[in-house]
Design a protein around this motif. Sequence first.
Motif, PDB file in Angstrom:
ATOM      1  N   SER A  90      47.607  23.110   4.237  1.00 57.06           N
ATOM      2  CA  SER A  90      47.468  21.768   4.801  1.00 57.06           C
ATOM      3  C   SER A  90      47.474  21.791   6.321  1.00 57.06           C
ATOM      4  O   SER A  90      46.713  21.063   6.955  1.00 57.06           O
ATOM      5  CB  SER A  90      48.588  20.865   4.290  1.00 57.06           C
ATOM      6  N   CYS A  91      48.316  22.628   6.905  1.00 57.95           N
ATOM      7  CA  CYS A  91      48.389  22.713   8.369  1.00 57.95           C
ATOM      8  C   CYS A  91      47.104  23.277   8.966  1.00 57.95           C
ATOM      9  O   CYS A  91      46.811  23.047  10.130  1.00 57.95           O
ATOM     10  CB  CYS A  91      49.576  23.559   8.799  1.00 57.95           C
ATOM     11  N   SER A  92      46.340  23.996   8.166  1.00 56.14           N
ATOM     12  CA  SER A  92      45.072  24.542   8.656  1.00 56.14           C
ATOM     13  C   SER A  92      43.958  23.498   8.603  1.00 56.14           C
ATOM     14  O   SER A  92      42.839  23.778   9.002  1.00 56.14           O
ATOM     15  CB  SER A  92      44.669  25.768   7.831  1.00 56.14           C
ATOM     16  N   GLY A  93      44.278  22.305   8.082  1.00 54.04           N
ATOM     17  CA  GLY A  93      43.300  21.225   8.046  1.00 54.04           C
ATOM     18  C   GLY A  93      42.652  21.011   6.691  1.00 54.04           C
ATOM     19  O   GLY A  93      41.843  20.105   6.526  1.00 54.04           O
ATOM     20  N   SER A  94      42.990  21.807   5.711  1.00 53.38           N
ATOM     21  CA  SER A  94      42.405  21.663   4.378  1.00 53.38           C
ATOM     22  C   SER A  94      43.238  20.705   3.528  1.00 53.38           C
ATOM     23  O   SER A  94      44.454  20.682   3.619  1.00 53.38           O
ATOM     24  CB  SER A  94      42.342  23.029   3.686  1.00 53.38           C
ATOM     25  N   SER A  95      42.564  19.940   2.691  1.00 47.69           N
ATOM     26  CA  SER A  95      43.265  19.038   1.776  1.00 47.69           C
ATOM     27  C   SER A  95      43.151  19.535   0.331  1.00 47.69           C
ATOM     28  O   SER A  95      43.437  18.795  -0.605  1.00 47.69           O
ATOM     29  CB  SER A  95      42.692  17.628   1.895  1.00 47.69           C
ATOM     30  N   MET A  96      42.735  20.772   0.158  1.00 44.51           N
ATOM     31  CA  MET A  96      42.541  21.312  -1.184  1.00 44.51           C
ATOM     32  C   MET A  96      43.872  21.646  -1.850  1.00 44.51           C
ATOM     33  O   MET A  96      44.856  21.944  -1.183  1.00 44.51           O
ATOM     34  CB  MET A  96      41.642  22.547  -1.122  1.00 44.51           C
ATOM     35  N   HIS A  97      43.884  21.580  -3.169  1.00 45.81           N
ATOM     36  CA  HIS A  97      45.061  21.917  -3.966  1.00 45.81           C
ATOM     37  C   HIS A  97      45.159  23.432  -4.096  1.00 45.81           C
ATOM     38  O   HIS A  97      44.214  24.167  -3.806  1.00 45.81           O
ATOM     39  CB  HIS A  97      44.956  21.314  -5.357  1.00 45.81           C
ATOM     40  N   LEU A  98      46.302  23.886  -4.583  1.00 47.62           N
ATOM     41  CA  LEU A  98      46.557  25.304  -4.790  1.00 47.62           C
ATOM     42  C   LEU A  98      47.015  25.529  -6.226  1.00 47.62           C
ATOM     43  O   LEU A  98      47.908  24.830  -6.708  1.00 47.62           O
ATOM     44  CB  LEU A  98      47.652  25.788  -3.826  1.00 47.62           C
ATOM     45  N   VAL A  99      46.392  26.475  -6.893  1.00 53.10           N
ATOM     46  CA  VAL A  99      46.887  26.972  -8.171  1.00 53.10           C
ATOM     47  C   VAL A  99      47.350  28.393  -7.884  1.00 53.10           C
ATOM     48  O   VAL A  99      46.584  29.230  -7.389  1.00 53.10           O
ATOM     49  CB  VAL A  99      45.803  26.951  -9.271  1.00 53.10           C
ATOM     50  N   LEU A 100      48.618  28.650  -8.136  1.00 52.29           N
ATOM     51  CA  LEU A 100      49.256  29.909  -7.769  1.00 52.29           C
ATOM     52  C   LEU A 100      49.840  30.568  -9.005  1.00 52.29           C
ATOM     53  O   LEU A 100      50.604  29.947  -9.745  1.00 52.29           O
ATOM     54  CB  LEU A 100      50.366  29.630  -6.752  1.00 52.29           C
TER      55      LEU A 100
END
Length: 125
Positions: A90-100
């Motif tokens: 998020s801090c990098s500017g992306s609003s994508m979700h994460l599957v980990l």
Amino acid sequence: MDSGQSFRFPVAHNAVSLDIKGNKTEIIICKYDDKFLVIVTQIGCMGTILHARKEESVLTDPTYSVSIIFGKRDEPWLIACGRQLIEHISCSGSSMHLVLSLGLKDHSPETLKDVTLAVIENRLW
């Protein structure tokens, strides 16, 4: 299928193999249109699967949600790892979700810190 033809995996990805605390660790990071998939394994299979996302509100600062989809539900350090990664995304500017996916032999804070750093060093965001 023509044996002289080569095919590339159609999803942007990074793959790395490294040693973390004496355990061979495989990391695969894939970037899809709407999410990142990160697989970290020391056991040769998926392990605990988490979903993390940033939740934005007009009235408050953003919050981060991490939930366990499958696997160990009593490991707070796994959730902390997911939270650190989604905050970094998020801090990098992306609003994508994460599957980990974390298939680890060792769930110590030190191991998860090294995993988080390795994923960030090889990120696609």
